[in-house]
Design a protein around this motif. Structure first.
Motif, short mmCIF file in Angstrom:
data_model
loop_
_atom_site.label_atom_id
_atom_site.label_comp_id
_atom_site.label_asym_id
_atom_site.label_seq_id
_atom_site.Cartn_x
_atom_site.Cartn_y
_atom_site.Cartn_z
N LYS A 1 -41.64 48.17 -104.76
CA LYS A 1 -42.94 48.72 -104.36
C LYS A 1 -42.60 50.00 -103.57
CE LYS A 1 -47.70 47.95 -102.95
NZ LYS A 1 -48.60 46.79 -102.40
N TYR A 2 -41.98 49.96 -102.65
CA TYR A 2 -41.50 51.21 -101.86
C TYR A 2 -40.94 52.26 -102.55
CZ TYR A 2 -39.65 54.08 -98.41
OH TYR A 2 -39.27 55.24 -97.27
N ILE B 1 -36.69 42.11 -102.60
CA ILE B 1 -36.77 42.86 -103.80
C ILE B 1 -38.18 43.46 -103.85
CG2 ILE B 1 -36.73 42.59 -106.25
CD1 ILE B 1 -34.07 41.19 -105.97
N GLY B 2 -39.10 42.44 -103.92
CA GLY B 2 -40.71 43.07 -104.23
C GLY B 2 -40.83 44.14 -103.18
N LYS B 3 -40.52 44.16 -102.07
CA LYS B 3 -40.83 45.03 -101.17
C LYS B 3 -40.38 46.31 -101.45
CE LYS B 3 -42.12 43.53 -96.44
NZ LYS B 3 -41.54 43.03 -95.15
N ASN B 4 -38.91 46.26 -101.69
CA ASN B 4 -37.99 47.58 -102.02
C ASN B 4 -38.60 48.20 -103.41
OD1 ASN B 4 -36.44 46.91 -99.87
ND2 ASN B 4 -34.70 46.02 -101.10
N ILE C 1 -43.73 44.30 -113.47
CA ILE C 1 -43.64 45.13 -112.31
C ILE C 1 -44.67 44.64 -111.20
CG2 ILE C 1 -44.09 47.27 -111.26
CD1 ILE C 1 -43.12 48.67 -114.01
N SER C 2 -45.71 44.24 -111.72
CA SER C 2 -46.58 43.72 -110.71
C SER C 2 -46.21 42.42 -110.25
CB SER C 2 -48.08 43.64 -111.26
OG SER C 2 -49.08 43.08 -110.64
N ARG D 1 -45.24 41.68 -106.09
CA ARG D 1 -46.00 40.79 -105.33
C ARG D 1 -45.10 39.50 -105.07
NH1 ARG D 1 -50.29 41.29 -109.75
NH2 ARG D 1 -49.50 39.24 -110.24
N ASN D 2 -43.71 39.46 -105.35
CA ASN D 2 -42.56 38.42 -105.24
C ASN D 2 -43.13 37.08 -106.18
OD1 ASN D 2 -40.86 39.88 -103.74
ND2 ASN D 2 -42.53 40.15 -101.94
N GLU D 3 -44.15 37.30 -107.30
CA GLU D 3 -44.40 36.31 -107.99
C GLU D 3 -43.36 35.86 -108.64
OE1 GLU D 3 -47.96 36.04 -109.61
OE2 GLU D 3 -48.99 36.97 -107.57
#
Length: 75
Positions: free
Chosen positions: A21-22, A16-19, A45-46, A50-52
């Motif tokens: 941001k992409y 999810i985080g990668k998607n 959003i941040s 960053r998958n936090e």
């Protein structure tokens, strides 16, 4: 069985985080611009990118609506 579920959630969160941001970068938006347009905080959003943290379904729907894509495409 709970170990597999936990593993799935971790893998799911990483994607999810990668998607997110992409897709944001594809539309040439800053986190701040996206936050203003969606009523989601820039900090949230941040964290997601960053998958936090993992976004809740309400925020995922807001993002999908904003980008005019399905939830499947978003995540």
């Amino acid at each position: 069985m709970s170990t597999k579920k936990t593993t799935f959630v971790i893998i799911f969160s990483m994607n999810i985080g990668k998607n997110l941001k992409y897709i944001r970068k594809y539309y040439k938006l800053s986190q701040e611009e996206l936050a203003k347009s969606t009523q989601i905080t820039q900090a949230a959003i941040s964290f997601w990118e960053r998958n936090e943290r993992t976004p809740n379904i309400v925020d995922l729907i807001k993002l999908a609506d904003y980008y005019q894509i399905s939830l499947d495409e978003l995540v």
